[in-house]
Design a protein around this motif. Structure first.
Motif, PDB file in Angstrom:
ATOM      1  N   LEU A  30       0.747  -1.809  -0.404  1.00  0.00           N
ATOM      2  CA  LEU A  30      -0.054   0.212   0.129  1.00  0.00           C
ATOM      3  C   LEU A  30       0.798   1.548  -0.055  1.00  0.00           C
ATOM      4  N   GLY A  31       1.980   0.829   0.617  1.00  0.00           N
ATOM      5  CA  GLY A  31       2.865   2.399   1.224  1.00  0.00           C
ATOM      6  C   GLY A  31       3.566   2.315  -0.831  1.00  0.00           C
ATOM      7  N   ALA A  32       4.205   1.477  -1.105  1.00  0.00           N
ATOM      8  CA  ALA A  32       4.364   1.481  -2.338  1.00  0.00           C
ATOM      9  C   ALA A  32       3.778   2.195  -3.475  1.00  0.00           C
ATOM     10  N   LEU A  33       2.454   1.280  -2.893  1.00  0.00           N
ATOM     11  CA  LEU A  33       1.481   1.939  -4.196  1.00  0.00           C
ATOM     12  C   LEU A  33       1.455   3.846  -4.035  1.00  0.00           C
ATOM     13  N   ALA A  34       1.312   4.386  -3.191  1.00  0.00           N
ATOM     14  CA  ALA A  34       0.947   5.721  -2.719  1.00  0.00           C
ATOM     15  C   ALA A  34       2.014   6.342  -3.340  1.00  0.00           C
ATOM     16  N   GLU A  35       3.541   5.865  -3.389  1.00  0.00           N
ATOM     17  CA  GLU A  35       4.067   6.609  -4.328  1.00  0.00           C
ATOM     18  C   GLU A  35       4.429   6.360  -5.227  1.00  0.00           C
ATOM     19  N   LEU A  36       3.538   6.045  -6.049  1.00  0.00           N
ATOM     20  CA  LEU A  36       3.241   6.040  -7.344  1.00  0.00           C
ATOM     21  C   LEU A  36       2.092   6.892  -7.612  1.00  0.00           C
ATOM     22  N   GLY A  37       0.952   7.010  -7.030  1.00  0.00           N
ATOM     23  CA  GLY A  37       0.169   7.789  -6.729  1.00  0.00           C
ATOM     24  C   GLY A  37      -1.452   7.132  -7.051  1.00  0.00           C
ATOM     25  N   VAL A  82       7.034  -0.811 -12.809  1.00  0.00           N
ATOM     26  CA  VAL A  82       6.322  -0.171 -11.243  1.00  0.00           C
ATOM     27  C   VAL A  82       6.629  -1.115 -10.084  1.00  0.00           C
ATOM     28  N   ILE A  83       7.313  -2.617 -11.121  1.00  0.00           N
ATOM     29  CA  ILE A  83       7.929  -4.232 -10.487  1.00  0.00           C
ATOM     30  C   ILE A  83       9.559  -3.161  -9.987  1.00  0.00           C
ATOM     31  N   GLU A  84      10.693  -2.557 -10.448  1.00  0.00           N
ATOM     32  CA  GLU A  84      11.105  -2.119 -10.292  1.00  0.00           C
ATOM     33  C   GLU A  84      10.589  -0.894  -9.351  1.00  0.00           C
ATOM     34  N   ALA A  85      10.117  -0.299  -8.805  1.00  0.00           N
ATOM     35  CA  ALA A  85       9.498   1.068  -7.712  1.00  0.00           C
ATOM     36  C   ALA A  85       9.184  -0.043  -6.762  1.00  0.00           C
ATOM     37  N   PHE A  86       8.588  -0.948  -6.500  1.00  0.00           N
ATOM     38  CA  PHE A  86       7.945  -1.922  -5.914  1.00  0.00           C
ATOM     39  C   PHE A  86       8.859  -2.423  -4.764  1.00  0.00           C
ATOM     40  N   LYS A  87      10.100  -2.813  -5.610  1.00  0.00           N
ATOM     41  CA  LYS A  87      11.312  -3.574  -4.634  1.00  0.00           C
ATOM     42  C   LYS A  87      12.169  -2.534  -4.349  1.00  0.00           C
ATOM     43  N   HIS A 137      10.852   0.251  -3.236  1.00  0.00           N
ATOM     44  CA  HIS A 137      10.246   0.553  -1.907  1.00  0.00           C
ATOM     45  C   HIS A 137      10.647  -0.454  -0.429  1.00  0.00           C
ATOM     46  N   PHE A 138      10.287  -2.050  -1.436  1.00  0.00           N
ATOM     47  CA  PHE A 138      10.577  -2.731  -0.353  1.00  0.00           C
ATOM     48  C   PHE A 138      12.468  -2.512   0.719  1.00  0.00           C
TER      49      PHE A 138
END
Length: 349
Positions: free
Chosen positions: A214-221, A304-309, A311-312
Motif C-alpha cells: 500500500l505504501g509502494a502504491l501510494a508513492e506511485l500516486g 512498477v515492479i522496480e518501484a515496488f522493490k 520501496h521494499f
C-alpha cells in the motif's frame, strides 16, 4: 526489554518491561494512540503486571480487556496490539526490523513451476533454511490459477481456456480464481516465519502483510487500501487479490496477484464468474471489477515492479537472493508429482 507494534492503518504501540521469576514486571505501555480516559493507561499496565512471561497473545489481550473499564475507548490500537508488542519485547514474536528479507526475482517460469516454487520456498522458510523472502514472479505463459478449494468446472470454461491457450493450475492457498497474462499481471509471494504474524488473526495478518505494498502504491500516486478479507482496492476499483497458506511449522505464504492491465473480454471467455460473486463486489459487469495499475500510474509494468522493490528495500533490511539448488529440485519434484497432475488440478472437480 522493549517491543513495538505498528497497527496496520493505526498507531504505534510500544512497551517496556522486565521479567522477574518468570512473570512480567515494571510494565510501561506507550505510543501515539488515543485512549480515554487517560487513567486507562495505568489499567493496561496493571493488567500485564504479573502475567506469565510465556503467556500467549490471546491470554495477555484477555487480561487487558478484563481489567479495562467497559467505557474505556481505544483508538488506533487494541488489547491485541499491546499483547503483540509485549510478545515482541519478550522475543516470542518478531517485527519487520528483526529480519533481513531476501528478494528473489528470476526469469519467466511455467505456471506449474510457480505453484511448486511457492511451496518449495515456503518449506525452506518453515524449516529455518532460508530467511523471509519476497519473490517477484515472471510468467512464462498465460494461466488461470484457481484456489485450493474451488471447483474446477465451476470456475473455468475449458473451451475458452483451450481457445486462448490458457494453462489451468491449482495453488496451495484458498481464495478465488486469478486470470493471468504475462505482460498484464504483477504477482509476488511474501513468505515469512510464524513469529512475524504472532498473535494476528488470518484477517489481520492480510492487512499486516499488505501494508508495505500500500505504501509502494501510494508513492506511485495510487490511493490503495486494504479491503477485507483479501483485496487491495483504490477509489477507481479493485487492484489486487491476496491469498495465504500456513505451513506445519507456522510459516506463512502470502501471495498477491495485481492487475497491471487486463483483457476483460478474454477473461470472461475463460472464467465463469457468477452473478452471486459479482453482487458482493457492488458491480453488474465483470469487466468493471478490476481497475488496472497501468491506468493509474502511467508506468510500464517493469517500472512498477522496480518501484515496488525499491520501496521494499527502503523500508526493510534486504539482500538480493535466488532459489537454491535444493529448492529447484524440490520444485521440479512437485511439478511432476502434484502441480501438473489431473489429480491435483481437478481434486475438487
Amino acid at each position: 526489554m522493549r517491543g513495538e507494534y505498528k497497527v496496520p492503518g493505526g498507531k504505534l504501540v510500544a512497551i517496556d518491561l522486565e521479567v522477574e521469576e518468570g512473570r512480567l514486571a515494571h510494565v510501561a505501555v506507550s505510543g501515539d494512540f488515543f485512549l480515554e480516559p487517560d487513567t486507562a493507561l495505568a489499567d493496561i499496565d496493571r493488567a500485564l503486571e504479573g502475567m506469565p512471561a510465556d503467556a500467549s497473545v490471546a491470554a495477555l489481550a484477555e487480561s487487558i480487556t478484563r481489567t479495562l473499564d467497559p467505557t474505556a475507548v481505544l483508538v488506533g490500537f487494541s488489547p491485541e496490539a499491546v499483547a503483540i508488542a509485549a510478545r515482541r519485547a519478550l522475543g516470542r514474536a518478531t517485527g519487520w526490523y528483526d529480519h533481513t528479507f531476501e528478494i528473489v526475482h528470476d526469469g519467466p517460469q511455467a505456471p506449474e513451476m510457480h505453484m511448486a516454487l511457492d511451496q518449495a520456498i515456503s518449506e525452506s522458510v518453515d524449516a529455518g533454511l532460508r530467511p523471509p523472502t519476497l519473490r517477484i514472479w515472471e510468467w512464462g505463459a498465460p494461466a488461470v490459477v484457481i484456489g485450493s478449494f474451488q471447483s474446477l468446472k465451476n470456475e473455468v470454461d475449458p473451451e475458452g481456456a483451450e481457445k486462448h491457450g490458457i494453462t489451468v493450475v491449482r495453488r496451495v492457498s484458498g481464495g478465488g480464481a486469478m486470470f493471468i497474462e504475462p505482460g498484464n499481471t504483477i504477482t509476488y509471494s511474501l513468505t515469512v516465519p510464524s513469529s512475524l504474524v504472532e498473535g494476528l488473526s488470518f484477517e489481520k495478518s492480510y492487512a499486516f502483510l499488505d501494508d508495505w505494498v500500500l505504501g509502494a502504491l501510494a508513492e506511485l500516486g495510487v490511493a490503495a487500501t486494504y479491503q477485507p478479507l483479501n483485496d487491495i482496492a483504490s477509489p477507481a476499483g479493485k487492484i489486487a487479490g491476496a491469498a495465504q497458506k500456513r505451513f506445519v511449522g507456522g510459516a506463512v505464504l502470502h501471495h498477491v496477484t495485481m492487475a497491471y492491465d487486463i483483457d476483460a473480454d478474454k477473461m470472461l471467455e475463460v472464467l465463469r464468474i457468477g452473478r452471486e460473486k459479482m453482487s458482493d463486489k457492488g458491480t453488474k459487469s465483470a469487466n468493471k471489477r478490476v481497475d488496472p495499475v497501468r491506468s493509474q500510474t502511467g508506468m510500464s509494468r517493469a517500472e512498477v515492479i522496480e518501484a515496488f522493490k525499491a520501496h521494499f528495500r527502503g523500508r526493510y533490511e534486504t539482500v538480493e537472493g535466488s532459489v537454491t539448488e535444493a529448492e529447484w529440485a524440490r520444485a521440479r519434484e512437485l511439478v511432476e508429482t502434484k502441480f501438473s497432475t489431473t489429480e491435483w488440478t481437478a481434486r475438487v472437480p
